[in-house]
Design a protein around this motif. Sequence first.
Motif, PDB file in Angstrom:
ATOM      1  N   VAL A  11      94.939 -12.293 -78.058  1.00  0.00           N
ATOM      2  CA  VAL A  11      93.643 -12.956 -78.031  1.00  0.00           C
ATOM      3  C   VAL A  11      93.210 -12.289 -77.205  1.00  0.00           C
ATOM      4  N   GLU A  12      93.954 -12.153 -75.889  1.00  0.00           N
ATOM      5  CA  GLU A  12      92.983 -11.460 -74.610  1.00  0.00           C
ATOM      6  C   GLU A  12      92.616 -10.399 -74.870  1.00  0.00           C
ATOM      7  N   THR A  87      88.892 -20.764 -80.436  1.00  0.00           N
ATOM      8  CA  THR A  87      90.403 -20.337 -79.821  1.00  0.00           C
ATOM      9  C   THR A  87      89.719 -19.026 -79.956  1.00  0.00           C
ATOM     10  N   VAL A  88      89.412 -18.225 -81.219  1.00  0.00           N
ATOM     11  CA  VAL A  88      89.716 -16.653 -80.810  1.00  0.00           C
ATOM     12  C   VAL A  88      87.679 -16.710 -80.433  1.00  0.00           C
ATOM     13  N   PRO A  89      86.755 -16.892 -79.339  1.00  0.00           N
ATOM     14  CA  PRO A  89      85.415 -16.714 -79.760  1.00  0.00           C
ATOM     15  C   PRO A  89      84.953 -14.981 -80.133  1.00  0.00           C
ATOM     16  N   ARG A 428     101.564 -18.654 -80.829  1.00  0.00           N
ATOM     17  CA  ARG A 428     100.931 -18.737 -79.042  1.00  0.00           C
ATOM     18  C   ARG A 428     100.874 -20.423 -79.033  1.00  0.00           C
ATOM     19  N   PRO A 429     101.786 -21.025 -78.474  1.00  0.00           N
ATOM     20  CA  PRO A 429     101.336 -22.424 -78.298  1.00  0.00           C
ATOM     21  C   PRO A 429     100.662 -22.549 -76.869  1.00  0.00           C
ATOM     22  N   ASP A 430     101.419 -21.248 -75.984  1.00  0.00           N
ATOM     23  CA  ASP A 430     100.162 -21.812 -74.799  1.00  0.00           C
ATOM     24  C   ASP A 430      98.424 -21.324 -75.015  1.00  0.00           C
ATOM     25  N   LEU A 431      98.507 -20.915 -75.835  1.00  0.00           N
ATOM     26  CA  LEU A 431      96.482 -20.609 -76.263  1.00  0.00           C
ATOM     27  C   LEU A 431      96.115 -21.994 -75.945  1.00  0.00           C
TER      28      LEU A 431
END
Length: 507
Positions: A11-12, A87-89, A428-431
């Motif tokens: 995602v990053e 979350t993923v714009p 990815r629970p950290d997102l």
Amino acid sequence: MSNTLFRTKKVEQSILDTEEPEHALKKTLSALDLTVFGVGVIIGTGIFVLTGKVAKENAGPGVSLAFVAAGVACALAALCYAEFASTVPVAGSAYTFSYASLGELPAWIIGWDLVLEFALGTAVVAVGWSGYVRSLMDNAGWHMPESLSGRDGAHGFGFDILAAALVLVLTAILVVGVKLSARITTLVVAIKVTVVLIVIIAGAFFIEGKNYDPFIPPAQAVEAGSGIKSPLIQLMFGWAPTNFGVMGIFTAASVVFFAFIGFDVVATAAEETKNPQRDMPRGILGSLVICTTLYVLVSIVVTGMQNYKKLSVDAPLADAFKATGHPWYAGVISFGAAVGLTTVCMILLLGQTRVFFAMSRDGLLPRFFSRVHPRFRTPHRPTILLGVIIAILAGFTSLSELAELVNIGTLFAFIVVAVGVVILRRTRPDLPRAFRTPLVPWVPILSVLATLWLMLNLPAETWLRFAIWMVIGIVVYFLYGRSHSRLGRHEETTLGEIRNPPGGTAG
């Protein structure tokens, strides 16, 4: 090989790609703009046409419950879309979400699917708009030549010049800028919603209670040539759907679902939104709530104005007013439908170009198409290419049978997004998630089940055409996309540096 096919894009990294100057879109949209986009693309021919067809053939006055059932199914999917979009714009909607959760090949498949869905949707709506405009012109005494109306002329040639011209004009508007598109959409949506409110308010005065009796007519088996032809359900479960009765409501929901297509297009504009974490969920869910409410009210009014057995299939709203002795309203409704379809075309075209742009930026399609216009900051190259192709498609083809491919393509995307939410929660629970789909995994599971039900109600021929398009897409991926993937090349570069580090020898 399987590792490369299902490699995921972080995602990053997806967000970093949006900051490259040559490939960055301009952020101009607000929550209001997104809601207007959603309402603009959802309210189209569905509300003006499907109400009469479904009431007469499947559900009777209970068609309002069918709209509620379809709205609930869409709401389940919308909750999943809202989490991903915040979350993923990044441009690309379900394609981008799939790349982050399921892997490259599933992402390619869903992107390929969306390109077809939005292209056919734009062309079908453009042809429908052309029909409304020609009807209004005929009423005014202006008649288009047969050869320029999409019908075969004297020499066997027919080109729908109005449909093609609409697509080309909208293409030019989208090249100039998405904010201009938003302003035009706001004006047109205001006209369209006003017409729908006129139907609701004026029609309420002509409701007769006897037309609601019975509200849900007794069930009867589907006759050949009527309702939905769904051999898949009969094959899998041993029974066929019914017209009327409680099950008729769910059969009808599969038909009226077409009227809800579009809220997912809002997600394709995530990268052009000022505050996507806050505004994307508002735009997606807000537009769906508004449209579901309007649909239910319109269906209650029109079935109360005229007995469901007498409703027109082609123009139920307009003809219901004619039946009550108020033909003036019929003209207003036709005008509203014609004006409203322009926004549907525009936003579908916008959605398609953003998916194409995202795929090209990732290297799965030629990178030539991922460069934005130096002044307008819009993906002008794919917009022009796709606009011209769709204009030709709309000009030469009626697309009546292929229209159902729009349905199955959208439903397929819904399933992928719902599954992706569950997977990304685990991997990815950290997102940071500005919006979280409630009751995961139960809401995504219900979304998948509801979507599968709607897909099974589609004709077998639609499934066959869809499968053929998917096979073609897989072939294109292996011939081009897999070897040109930026993610794949990045992995090869990283692996090469590990094996041969600069200034030394790999140990």
